[in-house]
Design a protein around this motif. Structure first.
Motif, PDB file in Angstrom:
ATOM      1  N   GLY A   8       0.846  -1.187   0.000  1.00 63.99           N
ATOM      2  CA  GLY A   8       0.000   0.000   0.000  1.00 63.99           C
ATOM      3  C   GLY A   8       0.877   1.230   0.000  1.00 63.99           C
ATOM      4  O   GLY A   8       1.960   1.228   0.595  1.00 63.99           O
ATOM      5  N   LEU A   9       0.428   2.275  -0.675  1.00 64.77           N
ATOM      6  CA  LEU A   9       1.171   3.531  -0.730  1.00 64.77           C
ATOM      7  C   LEU A   9       0.198   4.666  -0.468  1.00 64.77           C
ATOM      8  O   LEU A   9      -0.758   4.853  -1.214  1.00 64.77           O
ATOM      9  N   LEU A  10       0.428   5.396   0.617  1.00 63.55           N
ATOM     10  CA  LEU A  10      -0.418   6.525   0.982  1.00 63.55           C
ATOM     11  C   LEU A  10       0.351   7.813   0.735  1.00 63.55           C
ATOM     12  O   LEU A  10       1.410   8.032   1.314  1.00 63.55           O
ATOM     13  N   LEU A  11      -0.192   8.643  -0.142  1.00 62.16           N
ATOM     14  CA  LEU A  11       0.438   9.936  -0.440  1.00 62.16           C
ATOM     15  C   LEU A  11      -0.113  10.969   0.533  1.00 62.16           C
ATOM     16  O   LEU A  11      -1.306  11.290   0.518  1.00 62.16           O
ATOM     17  N   ALA A  12       0.773  11.490   1.401  1.00 59.22           N
ATOM     18  CA  ALA A  12       0.357  12.368   2.490  1.00 59.22           C
ATOM     19  C   ALA A  12       1.352  13.501   2.708  1.00 59.22           C
ATOM     20  O   ALA A  12       1.577  13.938   3.839  1.00 59.22           O
ATOM     21  N   ALA A  13       1.968  13.992   1.638  1.00 62.44           N
ATOM     22  CA  ALA A  13       3.065  14.950   1.784  1.00 62.44           C
ATOM     23  C   ALA A  13       2.647  16.413   1.701  1.00 62.44           C
ATOM     24  O   ALA A  13       3.412  17.288   2.078  1.00 62.44           O
ATOM     25  N   GLY A  14       1.453  16.685   1.217  1.00 63.80           N
ATOM     26  CA  GLY A  14       1.069  18.069   0.924  1.00 63.80           C
ATOM     27  C   GLY A  14       0.928  18.984   2.126  1.00 63.80           C
ATOM     28  O   GLY A  14       0.754  18.547   3.259  1.00 63.80           O
ATOM     29  N   ARG A  15       0.963  20.257   1.821  1.00 67.40           N
ATOM     30  CA  ARG A  15       0.893  21.305   2.837  1.00 67.40           C
ATOM     31  C   ARG A  15      -0.542  21.595   3.253  1.00 67.40           C
ATOM     32  O   ARG A  15      -0.792  22.111   4.327  1.00 67.40           O
ATOM     33  N   GLY A  16      -1.509  21.323   2.387  1.00 68.76           N
ATOM     34  CA  GLY A  16      -2.895  21.659   2.691  1.00 68.76           C
ATOM     35  C   GLY A  16      -3.091  23.162   2.768  1.00 68.76           C
ATOM     36  O   GLY A  16      -3.719  23.662   3.695  1.00 68.76           O
ATOM     37  N   SER A  17      -2.544  23.879   1.786  1.00 68.97           N
ATOM     38  CA  SER A  17      -2.540  25.348   1.850  1.00 68.97           C
ATOM     39  C   SER A  17      -3.936  25.939   1.973  1.00 68.97           C
ATOM     40  O   SER A  17      -4.138  26.898   2.712  1.00 68.97           O
ATOM     41  N   ARG A  18      -4.921  25.364   1.285  1.00 67.52           N
ATOM     42  CA  ARG A  18      -6.285  25.898   1.393  1.00 67.52           C
ATOM     43  C   ARG A  18      -6.953  25.528   2.711  1.00 67.52           C
ATOM     44  O   ARG A  18      -7.903  26.160   3.133  1.00 67.52           O
ATOM     45  N   VAL A  52       4.155   8.461   2.300  1.00 65.74           N
ATOM     46  CA  VAL A  52       5.055   9.530   1.861  1.00 65.74           C
ATOM     47  C   VAL A  52       4.645  10.814   2.559  1.00 65.74           C
ATOM     48  O   VAL A  52       3.515  11.291   2.406  1.00 65.74           O
ATOM     49  N   LEU A  53       5.578  11.364   3.339  1.00 65.05           N
ATOM     50  CA  LEU A  53       5.358  12.606   4.078  1.00 65.05           C
ATOM     51  C   LEU A  53       6.214  13.710   3.481  1.00 65.05           C
ATOM     52  O   LEU A  53       7.164  13.436   2.749  1.00 65.05           O
ATOM     53  N   GLY A  54       5.893  14.928   3.830  1.00 61.53           N
ATOM     54  CA  GLY A  54       6.671  16.052   3.310  1.00 61.53           C
ATOM     55  C   GLY A  54       6.508  17.292   4.155  1.00 61.53           C
ATOM     56  O   GLY A  54       7.385  17.650   4.928  1.00 61.53           O
ATOM     57  N   ALA A  55       5.382  17.973   4.033  1.00 56.98           N
ATOM     58  CA  ALA A  55       5.166  19.236   4.743  1.00 56.98           C
ATOM     59  C   ALA A  55       5.125  19.038   6.253  1.00 56.98           C
ATOM     60  O   ALA A  55       5.541  19.923   7.000  1.00 56.98           O
ATOM     61  N   ALA A  56       4.633  17.910   6.692  1.00 52.03           N
ATOM     62  CA  ALA A  56       4.544  17.621   8.124  1.00 52.03           C
ATOM     63  C   ALA A  56       5.371  16.386   8.442  1.00 52.03           C
ATOM     64  O   ALA A  56       5.441  15.455   7.652  1.00 52.03           O
ATOM     65  N   THR A  57       5.974  16.415   9.599  1.00 51.35           N
ATOM     66  CA  THR A  57       6.665  15.240  10.105  1.00 51.35           C
ATOM     67  C   THR A  57       5.779  14.643  11.178  1.00 51.35           C
ATOM     68  O   THR A  57       5.498  15.295  12.185  1.00 51.35           O
TER      69      THR A  57
END
Length: 188
Positions: A8-18, A52-57
């Motif tokens: 399984g691959l969960l894409l969860a890296a975004g900042r959620g700017s809106r 996959v994380l990015g904006a948040a740890t």
């Protein structure tokens, strides 16, 4: 792909700017979206699950977390990072997005049960997420996953290989992009 080893691959890296906060941290029905997404993939039959994380740890239990240093460039880079992080024994992967909390594990199971190396969930006849991608397609998907698009360009380029899997009975693909979206999804 019945009988295959499915990750399984969960894409969860975004900042959620809106939204004003990274979507991975957002809570829905008392559960962080990242944890809900991991549970979706696990309960659907995927093992292991890579997030996959990015904006948040964030600490994510029951999953392997990888960081996308280029997360701000869009979903394409996160998909590429995630595909590279999968173990060699994974013959295929189900890719889900962190901001779709109403999808249920039955959608993941239906994709895994589909015949073929590319399968996409449909709702009301429209292609949405999650998607199943066999390892033989990882390189092609990665090559076309640029900016804020994931597997869609590859799927469009190879329609003869794609199995559409109706998943209307397994939830709603509505995503959370704004505080208003979240309010609409809250149970009454």
């Amino acid at each position: 792909m019945r009988g295959a080893r499915v990750a399984g691959l969960l894409l969860a890296a975004g900042r959620g700017s809106r939204l004003g906060t990274p979507k991975a941290l957002l809570e829905y029905e008392g559960e962080r979206l990242v944890d809900r997404g991991v549970r979706l993939l696990e309960d659907g039959g995927c093992h292991p699950v890579v997030v996959v994380l990015g904006a948040a740890t964030v600490q994510v239990r029951r999953a392997v977390s990888v960081r996308n240093p280029d997360w701000a460039s869009g979903m394409g880079s996160s998909l590429r990072v995630g595909l590279r992080a999968l173990p060699e024994e994974a013959e295929c992967v189900v890719v889900a997005l962190v901001d779709q909390p109403l999808i249920r594990p039955g959608a993941v199971r239906a994709l895994i049960a589909a015949d073929g190396g590319l399968a996409v969930a449909t709702y009301g006849g429209r292609r949405r997420n999650p998607v199943l991608i066999a390892r033989e397609h990882f390189a092609g998907v990665s090559e076309l996953a640029v900016g804020d698009v994931g597997a869609r360009p590859y799927l469009k380029a190879h329609p003869e290989l794609v199995t559409e899997v109706p998943c209307d009975e397994f939830g709603d693909p509505a995503d959370i992009d704004t505080p208003e979206d979240l309010a609409l999804l809250q149970p009454e």
